[in-house]
Design an enzyme around this catalytic site. Structure first.
Site, PDB file in Angstrom:
ATOM      1  NE  ARG A 171      -3.813  -2.346   0.626  1.00  0.00           N
ATOM      2  CZ  ARG A 171      -4.097  -3.274  -0.258  1.00  0.00           C
ATOM      3  NH1 ARG A 171      -3.539  -3.265  -1.457  1.00  0.00           N
ATOM      4  NH2 ARG A 171      -4.964  -4.228   0.045  1.00  0.00           N
ATOM      5  NE  ARG A 197      -3.856  25.382  -5.138  1.00  0.00           N
ATOM      6  CZ  ARG A 197      -3.424  25.535  -3.912  1.00  0.00           C
ATOM      7  NH1 ARG A 197      -2.121  25.479  -3.654  1.00  0.00           N
ATOM      8  NH2 ARG A 197      -4.268  25.746  -2.922  1.00  0.00           N
ATOM      9  CB  ALA A 255      -7.768  25.715   2.150  1.00  0.00           C
ATOM     10  CD  GLU A 275      -3.715  28.823   6.014  1.00  0.00           C
ATOM     11  OE1 GLU A 275      -3.796  29.483   4.955  1.00  0.00           O
ATOM     12  OE2 GLU A 275      -2.635  28.369   6.431  1.00  0.00           O
ATOM     13  N   PRO A 279      -8.879   8.803   0.753  1.00  0.00           N
ATOM     14  CG  PRO A 279     -10.895   7.934   1.542  1.00  0.00           C
ATOM     15  CD  PRO A 279     -10.313   9.081   0.762  1.00  0.00           C
ATOM     16  N   GLY A 280      -7.976   6.366  -0.231  1.00  0.00           N
ATOM     17  CA  GLY A 280      -7.372   5.209  -0.882  1.00  0.00           C
ATOM     18  C   GLY A 280      -5.857   5.229  -0.836  1.00  0.00           C
ATOM     19  CD  GLU A 290      -5.145  17.031   2.336  1.00  0.00           C
ATOM     20  OE1 GLU A 290      -5.003  18.252   2.421  1.00  0.00           O
ATOM     21  OE2 GLU A 290      -5.208  16.418   1.247  1.00  0.00           O
ATOM     22  CD  GLU A 294       9.383  32.939   3.176  1.00  0.00           C
ATOM     23  OE1 GLU A 294      10.263  32.104   2.891  1.00  0.00           O
ATOM     24  OE2 GLU A 294       9.516  33.820   4.024  1.00  0.00           O
ATOM     25  CD  GLU A 321      -0.795  31.120   0.416  1.00  0.00           C
ATOM     26  OE1 GLU A 321      -1.456  30.068   0.401  1.00  0.00           O
ATOM     27  OE2 GLU A 321      -0.691  31.834   1.431  1.00  0.00           O
TER      28      GLU A 321
END
Length: 187
Positions: A41, A67, A79, A95, A117-118, A122, A141, A143
């Site tokens: 896994r 991104r 976030a 945030e 979850p696989g 997180e 800094e 971002e």
């Protein structure tokens, strides 16, 4: 273990660290399945995160930023990741102010959910904020972002155009729609 779920259970018999980065860690676990067979896994370990559905003057506060995994900008709700031992509500307040320049007198916990979850652990703690007051915009800094305010209709236009596409922001738009239709947060 929950009675009757034994056939679903896996037992970790070994774990090999692969990568230890600034945000994530990657490991390969060897597990023994209920039938006695073993499997590998691949697991991403993440410290957890917070996300804030923030409403100001009947508009949703969003941020647009580049991104790298997508190779383009994305519009998202504010976030960020949790620091070690940090309280999620305090992180959400931090945030919100860092990314939008606004503070909230109250943060309403709507949900906590796992992103994938696989292969990852997180968890995102999801909050709503209203009655915002001016704070101080202080992005990290590394971002660079643009704060955007949009109506519910504009949010749906951005979803259709593919500019909003991450799960936490989609959840926020639908939660806000429920709030507008019922007068209550979906908790």
């Amino acid at each position: 273990m929950e009675p009757g779920k034994e056939k679903l259970w896996e037992t970790t018999i070994g774990s090999e660290p692969i990568f230890d980065g600034k945000i994530i860690k990657v490991q390969i676990d060897t597990v023994k399945m209920s039938d006695g067979a073993t499997a590998k896994r691949e697991i991403v370990k993440h410290p957890g995160a917070v996300a804030v559905l923030a409403i100001r003057d009947d508009k949703l506060l969003m941020v647009e930023q580049f991104r790298q995994p997508l190779g383009r900008t994305q519009i998202e709700i504010p976030a960020g990741k949790l620091e070690r031992g940090e309280d999620p509500r305090e992180a959400a307040a931090r945030e919100l102010e860092e990314e939008t320049g606004y503070r909230a007198p109250e943060l309403i916990h709507l949900s906590s959910f796992y992103t994938s979850p696989g292969f990852a652990d997180e968890i995102i703690h999801f909050y709503a904020a209203e009655e915002l007051t001016q704070g101080t915009l202080q992005p990290d800094e590394d971002e660079f972002l643009e704060v955007i305010e949009m109506t519910l209709e504009e949010a749906f236009e951005h979803i259709r155009a593919g500019r909003i596409g991450d799960a936490k922001t989609l959840m926020a738009v639908y939660a806000w729609q429920i709030r507008k239709l019922t007068g209550n947060w979906p908790i």
